[in-house]
Design a protein around this motif. Sequence first.
Motif, PDB file in Angstrom:
ATOM      1  N   GLU A   1      17.138   7.534  -7.170  1.00  0.00           N
ATOM      2  CA  GLU A   1      16.662   8.899  -6.992  1.00  0.00           C
ATOM      3  C   GLU A   1      15.922   9.395  -8.237  1.00  0.00           C
ATOM      4  O   GLU A   1      14.974  10.188  -8.136  1.00  0.00           O
ATOM      5  N   LEU A   2      16.345   8.941  -9.409  1.00  0.00           N
ATOM      6  CA  LEU A   2      15.672   9.325 -10.646  1.00  0.00           C
ATOM      7  C   LEU A   2      14.227   8.849 -10.659  1.00  0.00           C
ATOM      8  O   LEU A   2      13.308   9.613 -10.983  1.00  0.00           O
ATOM      9  N   LEU A   3      14.031   7.581 -10.301  1.00  0.00           N
ATOM     10  CA  LEU A   3      12.663   7.043 -10.283  1.00  0.00           C
ATOM     11  C   LEU A   3      11.844   7.686  -9.169  1.00  0.00           C
ATOM     12  O   LEU A   3      10.639   7.954  -9.342  1.00  0.00           O
ATOM     13  N   LYS A   4      12.452   7.945  -8.022  1.00  0.00           N
ATOM     14  CA  LYS A   4      11.721   8.581  -6.916  1.00  0.00           C
ATOM     15  C   LYS A   4      11.199   9.951  -7.318  1.00  0.00           C
ATOM     16  O   LYS A   4      10.078  10.336  -6.970  1.00  0.00           O
ATOM     17  N   SER A   5      11.994  10.704  -8.052  1.00  0.00           N
ATOM     18  CA  SER A   5      11.547  12.029  -8.485  1.00  0.00           C
ATOM     19  C   SER A   5      10.340  11.917  -9.417  1.00  0.00           C
ATOM     20  O   SER A   5       9.397  12.715  -9.330  1.00  0.00           O
ATOM     21  N   ARG A   6      10.349  10.924 -10.303  1.00  0.00           N
ATOM     22  CA  ARG A   6       9.201  10.722 -11.183  1.00  0.00           C
ATOM     23  C   ARG A   6       7.965  10.295 -10.401  1.00  0.00           C
ATOM     24  O   ARG A   6       6.845  10.724 -10.705  1.00  0.00           O
ATOM     25  N   VAL A   7       8.172   9.447  -9.400  1.00  0.00           N
ATOM     26  CA  VAL A   7       7.048   8.991  -8.584  1.00  0.00           C
ATOM     27  C   VAL A   7       6.432  10.156  -7.822  1.00  0.00           C
ATOM     28  O   VAL A   7       5.201  10.320  -7.788  1.00  0.00           O
ATOM     29  N   HIS A   8       7.248  10.994  -7.199  1.00  0.00           N
ATOM     30  CA  HIS A   8       6.719  12.116  -6.417  1.00  0.00           C
ATOM     31  C   HIS A   8       5.996  13.115  -7.312  1.00  0.00           C
ATOM     32  O   HIS A   8       4.980  13.700  -6.904  1.00  0.00           O
ATOM     33  N   GLU A   9       6.483  13.311  -8.513  1.00  0.00           N
ATOM     34  CA  GLU A   9       5.783  14.181  -9.456  1.00  0.00           C
ATOM     35  C   GLU A   9       4.430  13.587  -9.838  1.00  0.00           C
ATOM     36  O   GLU A   9       3.430  14.308  -9.955  1.00  0.00           O
ATOM     37  N   PHE A  10       4.395  12.268 -10.021  1.00  0.00           N
ATOM     38  CA  PHE A  10       3.132  11.596 -10.325  1.00  0.00           C
ATOM     39  C   PHE A  10       2.157  11.694  -9.149  1.00  0.00           C
ATOM     40  O   PHE A  10       0.957  11.928  -9.338  1.00  0.00           O
ATOM     41  N   LEU A  11       2.656  11.552  -7.918  1.00  0.00           N
ATOM     42  CA  LEU A  11       1.792  11.587  -6.739  1.00  0.00           C
ATOM     43  C   LEU A  11       1.213  12.976  -6.516  1.00  0.00           C
ATOM     44  O   LEU A  11       0.096  13.107  -5.984  1.00  0.00           O
TER      45      LEU A  11
ATOM     46  N   ASP B   1       0.806  -1.221   0.000  1.00  0.00           N
ATOM     47  CA  ASP B   1       0.000   0.000   0.000  1.00  0.00           C
ATOM     48  C   ASP B   1       0.842   1.277   0.000  1.00  0.00           C
ATOM     49  O   ASP B   1       0.288   2.377  -0.078  1.00  0.00           O
ATOM     50  N   ASP B   2       2.156   1.149   0.088  1.00  0.00           N
ATOM     51  CA  ASP B   2       3.017   2.319   0.011  1.00  0.00           C
ATOM     52  C   ASP B   2       3.124   2.762  -1.447  1.00  0.00           C
ATOM     53  O   ASP B   2       3.462   1.961  -2.325  1.00  0.00           O
ATOM     54  N   SER B   3       2.839   4.034  -1.714  1.00  0.00           N
ATOM     55  CA  SER B   3       2.760   4.525  -3.090  1.00  0.00           C
ATOM     56  C   SER B   3       4.088   4.375  -3.831  1.00  0.00           C
ATOM     57  O   SER B   3       4.125   3.939  -4.991  1.00  0.00           O
ATOM     58  N   VAL B   4       5.193   4.727  -3.176  1.00  0.00           N
ATOM     59  CA  VAL B   4       6.496   4.638  -3.827  1.00  0.00           C
ATOM     60  C   VAL B   4       6.843   3.178  -4.099  1.00  0.00           C
ATOM     61  O   VAL B   4       7.344   2.835  -5.188  1.00  0.00           O
ATOM     62  N   GLU B   5       6.564   2.301  -3.146  1.00  0.00           N
ATOM     63  CA  GLU B   5       6.868   0.883  -3.340  1.00  0.00           C
ATOM     64  C   GLU B   5       6.030   0.287  -4.458  1.00  0.00           C
ATOM     65  O   GLU B   5       6.529  -0.496  -5.277  1.00  0.00           O
ATOM     66  N   VAL B   6       4.748   0.652  -4.534  1.00  0.00           N
ATOM     67  CA  VAL B   6       3.881   0.132  -5.583  1.00  0.00           C
ATOM     68  C   VAL B   6       4.367   0.594  -6.957  1.00  0.00           C
ATOM     69  O   VAL B   6       4.443  -0.198  -7.894  1.00  0.00           O
ATOM     70  N   CYS B   7       4.725   1.868  -7.075  1.00  0.00           N
ATOM     71  CA  CYS B   7       5.238   2.371  -8.351  1.00  0.00           C
ATOM     72  C   CYS B   7       6.530   1.658  -8.743  1.00  0.00           C
ATOM     73  O   CYS B   7       6.765   1.366  -9.930  1.00  0.00           O
ATOM     74  N   THR B   8       7.364   1.356  -7.764  1.00  0.00           N
ATOM     75  CA  THR B   8       8.604   0.637  -8.032  1.00  0.00           C
ATOM     76  C   THR B   8       8.323  -0.781  -8.519  1.00  0.00           C
ATOM     77  O   THR B   8       8.955  -1.267  -9.469  1.00  0.00           O
ATOM     78  N   VAL B   9       7.369  -1.449  -7.884  1.00  0.00           N
ATOM     79  CA  VAL B   9       7.023  -2.819  -8.278  1.00  0.00           C
ATOM     80  C   VAL B   9       6.422  -2.833  -9.677  1.00  0.00           C
ATOM     81  O   VAL B   9       6.708  -3.733 -10.482  1.00  0.00           O
TER      82      VAL B   9
END
Length: 220
Positions: free
Chosen positions: A120-130, A74-82
Motif C-alpha cells: 500500500e505504501l508503494l501504491k500511494s507513491r505510484v498514484h501520486e506520481f500518476l 502496459d499497466d502503470s502500477v505494474e510497470v512502476c512496481t517492476v
Amino acid sequence: MPVINRESWLTAWIAVLRGVFAAAGAELPGRLRICCGGAVKRRVNARHWQLYGCWVTRNAADESCEILISASLDDSVEVCTVVATALVAVCTAGETNERYRCLAQTVGLAGGLSRPRPTELLKSRVHEFLREHGPYPHTAIAGPPQGYRPQPARRFRMVCGTCGVTAEMTARWIRSASLKCEECDRRLIVDPRDAARLAQPPRKRGRPRKHGSLSLAGRM
C-alpha cells in the motif's frame, strides 16, 4: 503537463524513487538509463516470466547501469512496481538474499524478483506520481515480431565446484568466455552429466529440401 515519451516517463519515476532509496540507505547509480523493449516474454521457469533486464556498470562501455522493461507490460502500477524491483536488484547485486528482502520491504515491495507486488505504501507513491505525469504512455506488445523464427538452443548446466551455484548456458557462451561464479568469483565448469552432450555436434533440424528425388540435406 503529462510526459508522453516512455523513456522520460520511466526516468521521471526513477527520479521519485531516488529519494525513497536514499532514505532506505541505498544509493542508486549516478549514470542510469532505462527504456522499454523486449516484446517477447521469456519464460524464467514453469511459473514465471522475465519482466525486466539489468546490466550493471561493469558490463557497459561508459560504466552506466542499463535497465530494460518488457514491452508486454502496459499497466502503470505494474510497470512502476517492476522498475522498483529492478532498482532493488541493481542496489543489491552480489549481496545476500536477506539484503534484497530487507531493501525491497523498505521500498514497498512484496514477493520475489520474478513476481513483484506493490504494498500500500508503494501504491500511494505510484498514484501520486500518476496524478502528475499521467498513465504509462505505452500499449502492450504481445507475440514475436513479424518474420521472427525462434531458433532452438541447446543448454548445458554449469556448476561452481566451490559453492555449488548452478546455471544453464548455451554452448556458444561456454566456448567463448571464461565464466565465473557471481557468489565466490571462481570459474564455472560444465556439469559432468552434460560434458559428453556438449562435445557432440548439434543435430540439424527441419525437413530436408528435395529436388526431384534427390535430397539436398544430409544427416548429421
